[in-house]
Design a protein around this motif. Structure first.
Motif, PDB file in Angstrom:
ATOM      1  N   GLN A   1      15.196 -30.483  -0.191  1.00 38.87           N
ATOM      2  CA  GLN A   1      14.257 -31.416  -0.771  1.00 38.87           C
ATOM      3  C   GLN A   1      14.764 -32.834  -0.527  1.00 38.87           C
ATOM      4  OE1 GLN A   1      13.909 -30.175  -4.871  1.00 38.87           O
ATOM      5  NE2 GLN A   1      12.129 -28.909  -4.419  1.00 38.87           N
ATOM      6  N   ALA A   2      13.836 -33.698  -0.152  1.00 37.00           N
ATOM      7  CA  ALA A   2      14.216 -35.060   0.219  1.00 37.00           C
ATOM      8  C   ALA A   2      13.550 -36.061  -0.710  1.00 37.00           C
ATOM      9  CB  ALA A   2      13.822 -35.351   1.668  1.00 37.00           C
ATOM     10  N   LEU A   3      14.239 -37.143  -0.959  1.00 36.48           N
ATOM     11  CA  LEU A   3      13.721 -38.251  -1.751  1.00 36.48           C
ATOM     12  C   LEU A   3      13.421 -39.405  -0.807  1.00 36.48           C
ATOM     13  CD1 LEU A   3      13.148 -39.471  -4.557  1.00 36.48           C
ATOM     14  CD2 LEU A   3      15.529 -40.250  -4.607  1.00 36.48           C
ATOM     15  N   LEU A   4      12.142 -39.781  -0.697  1.00 38.27           N
ATOM     16  CA  LEU A   4      11.726 -40.818   0.233  1.00 38.27           C
ATOM     17  C   LEU A   4      11.684 -42.167  -0.462  1.00 38.27           C
ATOM     18  CD1 LEU A   4       8.786 -38.977   2.046  1.00 38.27           C
ATOM     19  CD2 LEU A   4      11.190 -39.085   2.705  1.00 38.27           C
ATOM     20  N   ALA A   5      12.186 -43.169   0.245  1.00 37.49           N
ATOM     21  CA  ALA A   5      12.107 -44.528  -0.278  1.00 37.49           C
ATOM     22  C   ALA A   5      10.656 -44.989  -0.312  1.00 37.49           C
ATOM     23  CB  ALA A   5      12.951 -45.463   0.586  1.00 37.49           C
ATOM     24  N   ARG A   6      10.320 -45.816  -1.285  1.00 35.37           N
ATOM     25  CA  ARG A   6       8.929 -46.244  -1.463  1.00 35.37           C
ATOM     26  C   ARG A   6       8.414 -47.016  -0.253  1.00 35.37           C
ATOM     27  NH1 ARG A   6       8.241 -48.268  -7.772  1.00 35.37           N
ATOM     28  NH2 ARG A   6       8.691 -46.222  -8.745  1.00 35.37           N
ATOM     29  N   GLU A   7       9.239 -47.922   0.274  1.00 37.02           N
ATOM     30  CA  GLU A   7       8.773 -48.709   1.414  1.00 37.02           C
ATOM     31  C   GLU A   7       8.592 -47.849   2.654  1.00 37.02           C
ATOM     32  OE1 GLU A   7      13.266 -48.930   1.114  1.00 37.02           O
ATOM     33  OE2 GLU A   7      11.528 -49.160  -0.220  1.00 37.02           O
ATOM     34  N   LEU A   8       9.308 -46.733   2.697  1.00 33.97           N
ATOM     35  CA  LEU A   8       9.183 -45.839   3.844  1.00 33.97           C
ATOM     36  C   LEU A   8       7.897 -45.023   3.765  1.00 33.97           C
ATOM     37  CD1 LEU A   8      10.457 -44.690   6.421  1.00 33.97           C
ATOM     38  CD2 LEU A   8      11.621 -43.010   4.994  1.00 33.97           C
ATOM     39  N   ILE A   9       7.617 -44.435   2.615  1.00 33.66           N
ATOM     40  CA  ILE A   9       6.427 -43.597   2.490  1.00 33.66           C
ATOM     41  C   ILE A   9       5.154 -44.420   2.597  1.00 33.66           C
ATOM     42  CG2 ILE A   9       6.289 -43.737  -0.030  1.00 33.66           C
ATOM     43  CD1 ILE A   9       5.608 -40.652   2.162  1.00 33.66           C
ATOM     44  N   SER A  10       5.207 -45.675   2.204  1.00 34.11           N
ATOM     45  CA  SER A  10       4.009 -46.520   2.298  1.00 34.11           C
ATOM     46  C   SER A  10       3.653 -46.847   3.740  1.00 34.11           C
ATOM     47  CB  SER A  10       4.213 -47.811   1.507  1.00 34.11           C
ATOM     48  OG  SER A  10       5.304 -48.547   2.036  1.00 34.11           O
ATOM     49  N   SER A  11       4.613 -46.743   4.647  1.00 30.87           N
ATOM     50  CA  SER A  11       4.350 -47.057   6.052  1.00 30.87           C
ATOM     51  C   SER A  11       3.949 -45.840   6.882  1.00 30.87           C
ATOM     52  CB  SER A  11       5.603 -47.686   6.680  1.00 30.87           C
ATOM     53  OG  SER A  11       6.685 -46.768   6.659  1.00 30.87           O
ATOM     54  N   VAL A  12       3.937 -44.635   6.267  1.00 29.63           N
ATOM     55  CA  VAL A  12       3.620 -43.418   7.005  1.00 29.63           C
ATOM     56  C   VAL A  12       2.105 -43.227   7.025  1.00 29.63           C
ATOM     57  CG1 VAL A  12       3.890 -40.916   7.075  1.00 29.63           C
ATOM     58  CG2 VAL A  12       5.820 -42.356   6.416  1.00 29.63           C
ATOM     59  N   ARG A  13       1.602 -42.897   8.183  1.00 27.94           N
ATOM     60  CA  ARG A  13       0.179 -42.610   8.350  1.00 27.94           C
ATOM     61  C   ARG A  13      -0.018 -41.098   8.250  1.00 27.94           C
ATOM     62  NH1 ARG A  13      -3.354 -43.633  13.874  1.00 27.94           N
ATOM     63  NH2 ARG A  13      -5.362 -42.842  13.065  1.00 27.94           N
ATOM     64  N   LEU A  14      -0.639 -40.673   7.153  1.00 28.97           N
ATOM     65  CA  LEU A  14      -0.818 -39.247   6.881  1.00 28.97           C
ATOM     66  C   LEU A  14      -2.219 -38.809   7.258  1.00 28.97           C
ATOM     67  CD1 LEU A  14       0.927 -38.979   3.384  1.00 28.97           C
ATOM     68  CD2 LEU A  14       1.885 -38.390   5.612  1.00 28.97           C
ATOM     69  N   ARG A  15      -2.309 -37.602   7.789  1.00 28.64           N
ATOM     70  CA  ARG A  15      -3.596 -37.024   8.152  1.00 28.64           C
ATOM     71  C   ARG A  15      -3.710 -35.639   7.502  1.00 28.64           C
ATOM     72  NH1 ARG A  15      -7.177 -38.263  11.879  1.00 28.64           N
ATOM     73  NH2 ARG A  15      -5.743 -39.703  12.909  1.00 28.64           N
ATOM     74  N   ALA A  16      -4.842 -35.395   6.845  1.00 29.01           N
ATOM     75  CA  ALA A  16      -5.044 -34.128   6.149  1.00 29.01           C
ATOM     76  C   ALA A  16      -5.210 -32.991   7.148  1.00 29.01           C
ATOM     77  CB  ALA A  16      -6.264 -34.215   5.240  1.00 29.01           C
ATOM     78  N   MET A  17      -4.450 -31.917   6.948  1.00 27.08           N
ATOM     79  CA  MET A  17      -4.541 -30.716   7.765  1.00 27.08           C
ATOM     80  C   MET A  17      -4.585 -29.518   6.821  1.00 27.08           C
ATOM     81  SD  MET A  17      -4.630 -31.344  10.994  1.00 27.08           S
ATOM     82  CE  MET A  17      -4.450 -32.795  12.042  1.00 27.08           C
ATOM     83  N   GLY A  18      -5.780 -29.078   6.478  1.00 26.38           N
ATOM     84  CA  GLY A  18      -5.918 -27.973   5.540  1.00 26.38           C
ATOM     85  C   GLY A  18      -5.448 -28.390   4.165  1.00 26.38           C
ATOM     86  N   ASP A  19      -4.475 -27.648   3.618  1.00 27.73           N
ATOM     87  CA  ASP A  19      -3.944 -27.944   2.290  1.00 27.73           C
ATOM     88  C   ASP A  19      -2.802 -28.958   2.326  1.00 27.73           C
ATOM     89  OD1 ASP A  19      -5.713 -26.092   1.296  1.00 27.73           O
ATOM     90  OD2 ASP A  19      -4.266 -24.436   1.374  1.00 27.73           O
ATOM     91  N   TYR A  20      -2.465 -29.458   3.520  1.00 29.67           N
ATOM     92  CA  TYR A  20      -1.314 -30.344   3.643  1.00 29.67           C
ATOM     93  C   TYR A  20      -1.721 -31.657   4.300  1.00 29.67           C
ATOM     94  CZ  TYR A  20       1.147 -25.918   2.885  1.00 29.67           C
ATOM     95  OH  TYR A  20       1.569 -24.733   2.370  1.00 29.67           O
ATOM     96  N   LYS A  21      -0.801 -32.626   4.230  1.00 29.88           N
ATOM     97  CA  LYS A  21      -0.944 -33.896   4.928  1.00 29.88           C
ATOM     98  C   LYS A  21       0.269 -34.079   5.829  1.00 29.88           C
ATOM     99  CE  LYS A  21      -3.792 -36.303   1.504  1.00 29.88           C
ATOM    100  NZ  LYS A  21      -3.926 -37.493   0.634  1.00 29.88           N
ATOM    101  N   LEU A  22       0.009 -34.419   7.079  1.00 24.63           N
ATOM    102  CA  LEU A  22       1.073 -34.536   8.071  1.00 24.63           C
ATOM    103  C   LEU A  22       1.133 -35.958   8.608  1.00 24.63           C
ATOM    104  CD1 LEU A  22       0.423 -31.251  10.089  1.00 24.63           C
ATOM    105  CD2 LEU A  22       1.940 -31.572   8.134  1.00 24.63           C
TER     106      LEU A  22
END
Length: 753
Positions: free
Chosen positions: A628-649
């Motif tokens: 399990q990983a803990l992501l920094a806030r500034e890092l997760i805000s810069s990620v472009r997520l795309r919905a794939m079924g029940d998940y986001k990649l």
């Protein structure tokens, strides 16, 4: 690391026993199914009794006795008080199964393991959490992070394949008694299309008994039925209560309607009416053909509104059907109890009759003995059967029973010792008893057996009912009243005319009671009905006699059990390709052969195949480097997520720091050096390409796409098709604006960059 997964088969590792398993994921324990045999042997439940304190939740896969028969006993006697999860049909039809089991065994034995109240409690809406197919439910509390999801299994209405997803995303699939074929009222399971490489799959190796090896879709079954009827023989078809009987009923009803047969067709079961009513209200759980027939019907007739099938709840109702050859579907399929056993004893001696089995009977039962005998071909069979029935008490036994009950009732309603007035005022107000208590007491003390009755003297009845003193000065309890009550006088009792001056005649406003036959009752008959006490079950006892049964009737077995065959099970398991596989609930030879086949086919992907043994705990934890990983806030805000079924990649760039001693989480922070290097991830396609989904996305984008030869033809013209070898999407067309628009839509569906 991955989740700690352990599996224990409490019982049901082999074919002859029902199913009951424990699945432990980290510290949370699931009880998956809790079946019981129709013999209701308490010793079989010893492993379940020991495991009760460890259970946190219950998952039910099918509504029959082999999957949930022990649930009322576990809740009512063993103290099981945990959340239960099942689909709505599994809950409702399971209740019908257990009603039938209790009523059938109570009719010919002193059955006291559970009663109807225990059945109601076990399937109460507050006890069972009802889920829909493919509905994700995230557990809370001790099971925080776990997600359970039921999927359609076929076989029986509401039957489920369960997926349990751990907090780290590992899937555990429990799939038993599934059917890959579409039937008259159920869809096929999509097991092979729903799951791919789960962490653990628990599957049964049951592909049917030898006498049921040949798969029969109906014609041979119907031919045997018509042959027996035309030879003036009656047919007994032992069926279950509310599971596979629905498929058989639709098949027979359709055959009777098409051929306009006049032979009586009946369902003999104590819960026949309720079973059909529940089936009528659960069309959304059946296949689309059933719903289409209901929608297209001019009269909007429900497919389970049977026109030819007659519902009979007792032998007396069955006897009112026309004499002559008939087909009777009767419960229970094992012939250990129920009205099917009574009919078998009555019809077995006639060589014109036919005993027709549509599913394997429980091992060791009378039905299993008859099915094994059918393999030897036509030959006579003589059986010594104990026949038990419940008869009313008479004579001295009845008097002794009434005396005992009266002593119990009188002891329960004895007036408490007198207390001082100060003590009475200090206590809370006692419960008031209305005059209905007298009638209730009279009903309990009145015997309805063979016209014998013993009434208590009215004076003693009033003395037996606890009374309360009035707490208001000037108010006294009227003489002869059962309890204190305020007086009420209707000021309209003396009115002779209404407000318009017309004479009032009270008899004109009284509704005349009607008899069950529709005729009007006489006044004295009406009064008798009002004063008649509630008829409870008459005191009775069980009488058992040994009967010699000469079986001369023909015995036939056909496969209508709705399970996948051995070949299909092999193909499905290999296609799902689980990382670990547990096989259970099969014949020893079939289980060993399936294990060998799966080990050989899945050896290239290093899958592990094991066979469950009774009370053996298998450690199925995956030793995979999962953290399990803990992501920094500034890092997760810069990620472009795309919905794939029940998940986001999405793509992530960062630097991982090792976990500290206080926290077991890996911390990932922004990577400035990686950004400065200008490295690019490129792109990747995720998921299986489905042209139907692509066409829907193109339509939402305003692009017209039509089917032609297995591919999509769009404006431009641009064609979209899926490669037969690699399964990759292929776009062909001129490089124009439409081409790039279509490509962007396709990339938006599957491309992550």
């Amino acid at each position: 690391m991955g989740s700690q997964i352990k599996f224990t088969q409490l019982y049901g590792a082999t074919y002859e026993f029902p199913l009951c398993s424990l699945l432990e994921i980290n510290s949370f324990t699931f009880l998956i199914d809790c079946g019981w045999t129709e013999e209701f042997d308490v010793k079989l439940l010893d492993p379940l009794k020991e495991a009760i304190p460890r259970i946190d939740a219950v998952l039910l896969s099918h509504p029959d006795t082999a999957h949930l028969g022990a649930l009322p006993y576990a809740i009512g006697r063993l103290g099981l008080k945990v959340p239960i999860y099942a689909t709505q049909p599994t809950c409702r039809m399971g209740q019908m199964f257990m009603y039938d089991q209790y009523l059938s065994h109570h009719a010919n034995s002193e059955f006291d393991l559970f009663d109807l109240d225990d059945v109601d409690t076990a399937f109460d809406y507050q006890t069972v959490h009802q889920l829909k197919f493919q509905q994700n439910l995230r557990l809370a509390g001790k099971g925080d992070g776990l997600i359970i999801t039921p999927f359609a299994a076929g076989h029986m209405i509401g039957g489920s394949i369960w997926r349990i997803t751990s907090a780290v995303g590992e899937d555990v699939v429990y799939a038993v008694d599934y059917n890959h074929r579409k039937e008259l009222h159920l869809n096929s399971t999509a097991l092979s299309n729903l799951f791919s490489r789960p962490a653990l799959m628990i599957a049964d190796a049951d592909s049917g008994q030898p006498q049921f090896a040949e798969k029969t879709r109906g014609p041979k079954l119907l031919d045997s039925i018509m042959l027996a009827l035309r030879n003036d023989g009656s047919i007994l078809m032992p069926v279950d209560t509310a599971g596979r009987v629905l498929e058989v009923m639709l098949l027979l009803e359709k055959h009777w309607a098409v051929n306009r047969l006049s032979y009586p067709l009946a369902l003999l079961s104590p819960v026949a009416y309720n079973t059909l009513e529940f089936a009528k209200s659960q069309l959304e759980w059946m296949n689309e053909q059933v719903a289409k027939e209901f929608e297209n019907s001019r009269e909007k007739d429900n497919p389970f509104s049977m026109r030819y099938l007659k519902l009979c709840h007792t032998r007396e109702e069955l006897g009112r059907l026309p004499q002559g050859p008939k087909l009777v579907l009767a419960t229970l399929p094992s012939l250990q109890a129920g009205m099917a056993r009574d009919l078998f004893v009555e019809w077995a001696a006639d060589p014109r009759n036919l005993i027709l089995f549509t599913q394997p009977a429980e091992a060791g039962s009378l039905g299993a003995q008859l099915q094994a005998h059918s393999l030897k071909g036509p030959s006579p069979l003589t059986l010594q059967l104990p026949i038990s029935k419940r008869v009313p008490l008479e004579g001295a036994e009845l008097v002794a029973y009434q005396e005992q009950k009266r002593k119990e009732e009188m002891g329960a309603v004895q007036r408490p010792a007198p207390q001082s007035s100060d003590a009475k005022l200090a206590e809370p107000l006692p419960t008031r008893h209305s005059s209905g208590s007298i009638a209730k007491l009279t009903r309990r003390l009145t015997s309805m057996s063979e016209g014998h009755s013993m009434e208590m003297d009215p004076a003693n009845q009033l003395a037996a009912v606890p009374q309360s003193d009035a707490l208001i000065d000037g108010f006294t309890v009227p003489e002869g009243a059962a309890a204190a009550m305020f007086p009420f006088e209707d000021e309209n009792d003396d009115l002779q005319w209404d407000e318009y001056g017309a004479a009032l005649r009270p008899d004109e406003f009284q509704l005349k009671a009607t008899s069950r036959t529709g005729g009007q009752l006489a006044d004295d008959e009406d009064e008798d009905m009002d004063e008649a006490p509630l008829q409870l079950e008459a005191p009775s006892k069980i009488v058992t006699t040994d009967t010699t049964v000469h079986v001369r009737a023909r015995i036939a077995c056909f496969d209508c059990q709705g399970r996948s065959d051995a070949r299909s099970i092999r193909e499905i398991l290999v296609k799902v390709a689980p990382q670990q596989l547990i096989l259970l609930h099969g014949l020893p030879q079939a289980t060993a052969a399936l294990q060998s086949y799966c080990q050989q086919e899945l050896s290239s992907i290093h899958s592990k195949v094991q066979v469950a043994q009774p009370l053996e705990t298998l450690d199925m934890s995956l030793q995979t480097p999962t953290y399990q990983a803990l992501l920094a806030r500034e890092l997760i805000s810069s990620v472009r997520l795309r919905a794939m079924g029940d998940y986001k990649l999405g793509w992530l760039k960062g630097v991982a720091r090792p976990p500290s001693q206080q926290e077991a989480l890996i911390e990932i922070v922004s990577a400035a050096t990686a950004e400065a290097s200008g490295s690019s991830q490129g792109g990747v396609f995720i998921g299986d390409v489905r042209l139907s989904e692509v066409r829907k996305a193109l339509s939402e984008a305003g692009i017209t796409a039509e089917w032609y030869g297995g591919m999509l033809v769009c404006s431009g013209p641009v064609t979209i098709k899926v490669g037969t070898q690699d399964g990759q999407v292929q776009l062909e067309g001129a490089l124009c604006d439409d081409y790039f628009r279509i490509r962007d839509v396709v990339y938006g569906q599957y491309h992550v960059c």
